[in-house]
Design an enzyme around this catalytic site. Structure first.
Site, PDB file in Angstrom:
ATOM      1  N   ARG A 126     -13.435  -8.830   0.745  1.00 51.88           N
ATOM      2  CA  ARG A 126     -12.000  -8.597   0.495  1.00 51.88           C
ATOM      3  C   ARG A 126     -11.224  -9.895   0.736  1.00 51.88           C
ATOM      4  O   ARG A 126     -10.315 -10.252  -0.013  1.00 51.88           O
ATOM      5  CB  ARG A 126     -11.461  -7.488   1.421  1.00 51.88           C
ATOM      6  CG  ARG A 126     -11.995  -6.101   1.112  1.00 51.88           C
ATOM      7  CD  ARG A 126     -11.414  -5.541  -0.177  1.00 51.88           C
ATOM      8  NE  ARG A 126      -9.960  -5.451  -0.147  1.00 51.88           N
ATOM      9  CZ  ARG A 126      -9.270  -4.432   0.396  1.00 51.88           C
ATOM     10  NH1 ARG A 126      -9.894  -3.398   0.895  1.00 51.88           N
ATOM     11  NH2 ARG A 126      -7.937  -4.428   0.381  1.00 51.88           N
ATOM     12  N   HIS A 144      -7.198   0.930  -6.674  1.00 50.09           N
ATOM     13  CA  HIS A 144      -7.337   0.018  -5.526  1.00 50.09           C
ATOM     14  C   HIS A 144      -7.928  -1.294  -6.067  1.00 50.09           C
ATOM     15  O   HIS A 144      -9.100  -1.599  -5.837  1.00 50.09           O
ATOM     16  CB  HIS A 144      -8.239   0.659  -4.476  1.00 50.09           C
ATOM     17  CG  HIS A 144      -8.189   0.028  -3.119  1.00 50.09           C
ATOM     18  ND1 HIS A 144      -7.380  -1.056  -2.826  1.00 50.09           N
ATOM     19  CD2 HIS A 144      -8.863   0.316  -1.966  1.00 50.09           C
ATOM     20  CE1 HIS A 144      -7.563  -1.389  -1.554  1.00 50.09           C
ATOM     21  NE2 HIS A 144      -8.448  -0.575  -1.016  1.00 50.09           N
ATOM     22  N   ARG A 151       0.883  -1.180   0.000  1.00 48.85           N
ATOM     23  CA  ARG A 151       0.000   0.000   0.000  1.00 48.85           C
ATOM     24  C   ARG A 151       0.911   1.218   0.000  1.00 48.85           C
ATOM     25  O   ARG A 151       1.677   1.419   0.945  1.00 48.85           O
ATOM     26  CB  ARG A 151      -0.913  -0.008   1.216  1.00 48.85           C
ATOM     27  CG  ARG A 151      -1.576   1.337   1.432  1.00 48.85           C
ATOM     28  CD  ARG A 151      -2.719   1.278   2.390  1.00 48.85           C
ATOM     29  NE  ARG A 151      -3.853   0.610   1.791  1.00 48.85           N
ATOM     30  CZ  ARG A 151      -5.083   0.578   2.308  1.00 48.85           C
ATOM     31  NH1 ARG A 151      -5.317   1.174   3.457  1.00 48.85           N
ATOM     32  NH2 ARG A 151      -6.060  -0.038   1.695  1.00 48.85           N
ATOM     33  N   CYS A 184     -16.297   1.390   0.207  1.00 46.69           N
ATOM     34  CA  CYS A 184     -15.120   0.534   0.465  1.00 46.69           C
ATOM     35  C   CYS A 184     -14.738   0.543   1.941  1.00 46.69           C
ATOM     36  O   CYS A 184     -14.038  -0.362   2.385  1.00 46.69           O
ATOM     37  CB  CYS A 184     -13.954   0.988  -0.399  1.00 46.69           C
ATOM     38  SG  CYS A 184     -13.448   2.682  -0.062  1.00 46.69           S
ATOM     39  N   GLN A 228      -9.807  -3.962  -3.920  1.00 46.25           N
ATOM     40  CA  GLN A 228     -11.143  -3.468  -3.584  1.00 46.25           C
ATOM     41  C   GLN A 228     -12.085  -3.691  -4.763  1.00 46.25           C
ATOM     42  O   GLN A 228     -13.216  -4.159  -4.582  1.00 46.25           O
ATOM     43  CB  GLN A 228     -11.054  -1.971  -3.236  1.00 46.25           C
ATOM     44  CG  GLN A 228     -12.362  -1.388  -2.777  1.00 46.25           C
ATOM     45  CD  GLN A 228     -12.785  -1.951  -1.428  1.00 46.25           C
ATOM     46  OE1 GLN A 228     -12.033  -1.890  -0.476  1.00 46.25           O
ATOM     47  NE2 GLN A 228     -13.984  -2.497  -1.355  1.00 46.25           N
ATOM     48  N   ASP A 272     -17.382   6.874  -1.603  1.00 44.65           N
ATOM     49  CA  ASP A 272     -16.153   6.747  -0.813  1.00 44.65           C
ATOM     50  C   ASP A 272     -15.900   8.099  -0.151  1.00 44.65           C
ATOM     51  O   ASP A 272     -16.564   9.098  -0.459  1.00 44.65           O
ATOM     52  CB  ASP A 272     -14.985   6.327  -1.740  1.00 44.65           C
ATOM     53  CG  ASP A 272     -13.689   6.066  -0.980  1.00 44.65           C
ATOM     54  OD1 ASP A 272     -13.723   5.871   0.260  1.00 44.65           O
ATOM     55  OD2 ASP A 272     -12.611   6.066  -1.624  1.00 44.65           O
TER      56      ASP A 272
HETATM   57  N1   CP Z   1     -11.148  -0.480   2.010  1.00 43.28           N
HETATM   58  C1   CP Z   1      -9.902  -0.543   2.486  1.00 43.28           C
HETATM   59  O1   CP Z   1      -8.927  -0.738   1.743  1.00 43.28           O
HETATM   60  O2   CP Z   1      -9.784  -0.382   3.831  1.00 43.28           O
HETATM   61  P1   CP Z   1      -8.453  -0.194   4.677  1.00 43.28           P
HETATM   62  O3   CP Z   1      -7.898   1.164   4.305  1.00 43.28           O
HETATM   63  O4   CP Z   1      -8.863  -0.281   6.105  1.00 43.28           O
HETATM   64  O5   CP Z   1      -7.489  -1.283   4.287  1.00 43.28           O
HETATM   65  N1  NVA Z   2      -9.997   6.558  -1.332  1.00 43.46           N
HETATM   66  C1  NVA Z   2      -9.602   6.097  -0.022  1.00 43.46           C
HETATM   67  C2  NVA Z   2      -9.777   4.631   0.095  1.00 43.46           C
HETATM   68  C3  NVA Z   2      -9.428   4.025   1.423  1.00 43.46           C
HETATM   69  C4  NVA Z   2      -9.564   2.537   1.436  1.00 43.46           C
HETATM   70  C5  NVA Z   2      -8.162   6.486   0.240  1.00 43.46           C
HETATM   71  O1  NVA Z   2      -7.337   6.386  -0.669  1.00 43.46           O
HETATM   72  O2  NVA Z   2      -7.868   6.926   1.360  1.00 43.46           O
END
Ligand code: CP
Ligand code: NVA
Length: 307
Positions: free
Chosen positions: A292, A129, A102, A264, A132, A224
């Site tokens: 997930r 993502h 990430r 998400c 997701q 989101d």
């Molecule tokens: N939706 C998602 O990726 O959640 P987290 O940021 O908690 O991993």
């Molecule tokens: N769009 C959000 C998604 C988190 C899972 C972010 O990037 O923070």
């Protein structure tokens, strides 16, 4: 499949195939428990940002299937800061059997994949993502089946999550409408690529400003956060722009009767999504989060070459 970086990299057939594996592994998990197909394998989990779902679901996906996971926090490895990404990738490739990362900049996950000799999975970047997106498609198919022509509407900031939703919808032949305020539109490169995919599958991509127009006839409403990780300094400005895009009971009432509402998570309740909708009869936000786990088991199984 060598790495899992973007849903646009996969054929439509490969996307459906991953969903079919996910459905099979989910059923197996609840009926008999999963076979230990990942025995002897360890997945390294590299995080530059916080996480609940991604961290826990990848860890549990490995454990349920007989493998293990190793969490590496932002401070620990200092990806690209303490050490170059190319060096991190080459060192870790000798210790673990796969890497999930990430990151802030999408280029960081592609750089990892370039230098890693083990599979790399994108666990969210500023661009997309994809894990997701696969869990989202699994959730939608569980409700509506795999038929083409479904109407999916995304309301709010056309961010990384919206890009993966766009790609998975385009791959599966689902129409995707995105309603976002001016200045918060989809990445033009993603619209271009999504358009090419949609031309092959018959999906329609529609970009609108008006959320009310966008949800008309929608079987799925997705939203989101208005402020993604890394954009915190813009939060006040965004809070002023996005309220007309809130997914509330009125907006949901304008969609199809059987509409499902997705997010998400993490949700900023009573900002982009009201409590009433999040906890109401149309919401699938928790089954979506749980998916997930199953979607990622399928991705891992394909990358490890065991399913
Ligand atoms: N939706 C998602 O990726 O959640 P987290 O940021 O908690 O991993
Ligand atoms: N769009 C959000 C998604 C988190 C899972 C972010 O990037 O923070």
């Amino acid at each position: 499949m060598q790495h899992f970086i973007a849903i646009s990299d996969l054929s439509s057939r490969a996307v459906q195939d991953l969903l079919d594996v996910a459905i099979r592994l989910k059923k197996e998990y609840f009926e008999t428990g999963n076979q230990p197909l990942f025995k002897g394998k360890v997945l390294g989990l590299i995080f530059q940002k916080p996480s609940l779902r991604t961290r826990v679901s990848f860890d549990m996906a490995m454990r349920h299937m007989g493998g293990d996971a190793l969490y590496l926090s932002p401070n620990e490895i200092g990806l690209g800061k303490r050490e170059s990404i190319a060096d991190v990738a080459r060192v870790l490739s000798g210790y673990v059997h796969g890497l999930m990362a990430r990151v802030f900049e999408h280029a960081h996950v592609t750089e990892l994949a370039k230098w890693s000799s083990v599979p790399v999975i994108n666990g969210l970047s500023d661009y997309n993502h994809p894990c997701q997106g696969m869990a989202d498609a699994l959730t939608i198919q569980e409700k509506f089946g795999p038929a083409k022509g479904l109407n999916v509407t995304y309301v709010g900031d056309a961010n990384n999550v919206a890009v993966s939703l766009l790609y998975v919808c385009a791959k599966l032949g689902w129409n995707i409408t995105i309603a976002s305020p001016e200045g918060y539109d989809l990445n033009p490169a993603a619209v271009e690529l999504g358009g090419q995919i949609a031309a092959e599958t018959g999906a329609k991509i529609i970009q609108l400003r008006d959320p009310h127009e966008a949800v008309r006839g929608a079987q799925v409403i997705y939203t989101d956060t208005w402020t993604s990780m890394g954009q915190e300094e813009e939060a006040a400005k965004r809070e002023a722009v996005f309220p007309p895009y809130q997914v509330n009971a009125r907006l949901v009432g304008e969609a199809d009767r059987d509409v499902i509402v997705m997010h998400c998570l993490p949700a900023h309740r009573n900002h982009e999504l009201t409590d009433e909708v999040a906890d109401g009869p149309h919401s699938v936000i928790f089954p979506q989060a749980h998916n997930r786990l199953h979607a990622q088991k399928a991705i891992l199984a394909r990358l490890f070459g065991v399913a």
